[in-house]
Design a protein around this motif. Structure first.
Motif, mmCIF file in Angstrom:
data_model
loop_
_atom_site.group_PDB
_atom_site.id
_atom_site.type_symbol
_atom_site.label_atom_id
_atom_site.label_comp_id
_atom_site.label_asym_id
_atom_site.label_seq_id
_atom_site.Cartn_x
_atom_site.Cartn_y
_atom_site.Cartn_z
ATOM 1 N N VAL A 131 0.854 -1.183 0.000
ATOM 2 C CA VAL A 131 0.000 0.000 0.000
ATOM 3 C C VAL A 131 0.892 1.235 0.000
ATOM 4 O O VAL A 131 1.720 1.408 0.885
ATOM 5 N N ASP A 132 0.721 2.071 -0.996
ATOM 6 C CA ASP A 132 1.507 3.295 -1.103
ATOM 7 C C ASP A 132 0.789 4.390 -0.327
ATOM 8 O O ASP A 132 -0.329 4.762 -0.655
ATOM 9 N N THR A 133 1.411 4.871 0.719
ATOM 10 C CA THR A 133 0.783 5.897 1.555
ATOM 11 C C THR A 133 1.360 7.288 1.334
ATOM 12 O O THR A 133 1.050 8.213 2.073
ATOM 13 N N THR A 134 2.189 7.456 0.306
ATOM 14 C CA THR A 134 2.723 8.786 0.029
ATOM 15 C C THR A 134 1.664 9.627 -0.668
ATOM 16 O O THR A 134 0.863 9.126 -1.452
ATOM 17 N N ARG A 135 1.691 10.910 -0.369
ATOM 18 C CA ARG A 135 0.714 11.815 -0.980
ATOM 19 C C ARG A 135 1.136 12.144 -2.395
ATOM 20 O O ARG A 135 2.299 12.386 -2.661
ATOM 21 N N LYS A 136 0.195 12.165 -3.275
ATOM 22 C CA LYS A 136 0.453 12.515 -4.671
ATOM 23 C C LYS A 136 0.002 13.956 -4.897
ATOM 24 O O LYS A 136 -1.043 14.363 -4.395
ATOM 25 N N PRO A 137 0.781 14.742 -5.661
ATOM 26 C CA PRO A 137 0.336 16.115 -5.945
ATOM 27 C C PRO A 137 -0.913 16.093 -6.834
ATOM 28 O O PRO A 137 -1.087 15.214 -7.667
ATOM 29 N N VAL A 138 -1.770 17.046 -6.605
ATOM 30 C CA VAL A 138 -2.994 17.160 -7.387
ATOM 31 C C VAL A 138 -2.832 18.330 -8.351
ATOM 32 O O VAL A 138 -2.446 19.424 -7.955
ATOM 33 N N LEU A 139 -3.119 18.103 -9.595
ATOM 34 C CA LEU A 139 -3.013 19.132 -10.611
ATOM 35 C C LEU A 139 -4.408 19.694 -10.871
ATOM 36 O O LEU A 139 -5.318 18.971 -11.247
ATOM 37 N N TRP A 140 -4.571 20.986 -10.609
ATOM 38 C CA TRP A 140 -5.858 21.637 -10.836
ATOM 39 C C TRP A 140 -5.788 22.418 -12.145
ATOM 40 O O TRP A 140 -4.901 23.224 -12.345
#
Length: 84
Positions: A68-77
């Protein structure tokens, strides 16, 4: 038609009886927090007739969560452009 009431008892307390807990289904009773093992259950009807049933409760399978990857991914708006 109203169902006849039955009572339940479970080992180690085969002398202690329980009555159904749900008025819409009076012939059911839920025993909680029973550890795994084999239990004897006595079911008794209103006439005092008994039936002895053996039930085995097993340990549930272990739940395994892996990779399980628990790192936050950047969100592109992206801005919304409306044409009139």
């Amino acid at each position: 038609m109203v169902p006849e009431k039955i009572r339940f008892s479970i080992s180690d307390t085969l002398s202690e009886f329980f009555e159904g807990e749900d008025p819409s289904n009076p012939n059911s009773f839920t025993f909680t927090d029973l550890p795994p093992g084999t239990y004897e259950i006595i079911v008794q009807d209103e006439l005092g007739c008994n039936i002895l049933q053996e039930v085995t409760i097993t340990e549930p399978e272990e739940l395994v969560v892996a990779n399980v990857d628990t790192t936050r991914k950047p969100v592109l708006w992206l801005p919304t452009v409306r044409h009139s």
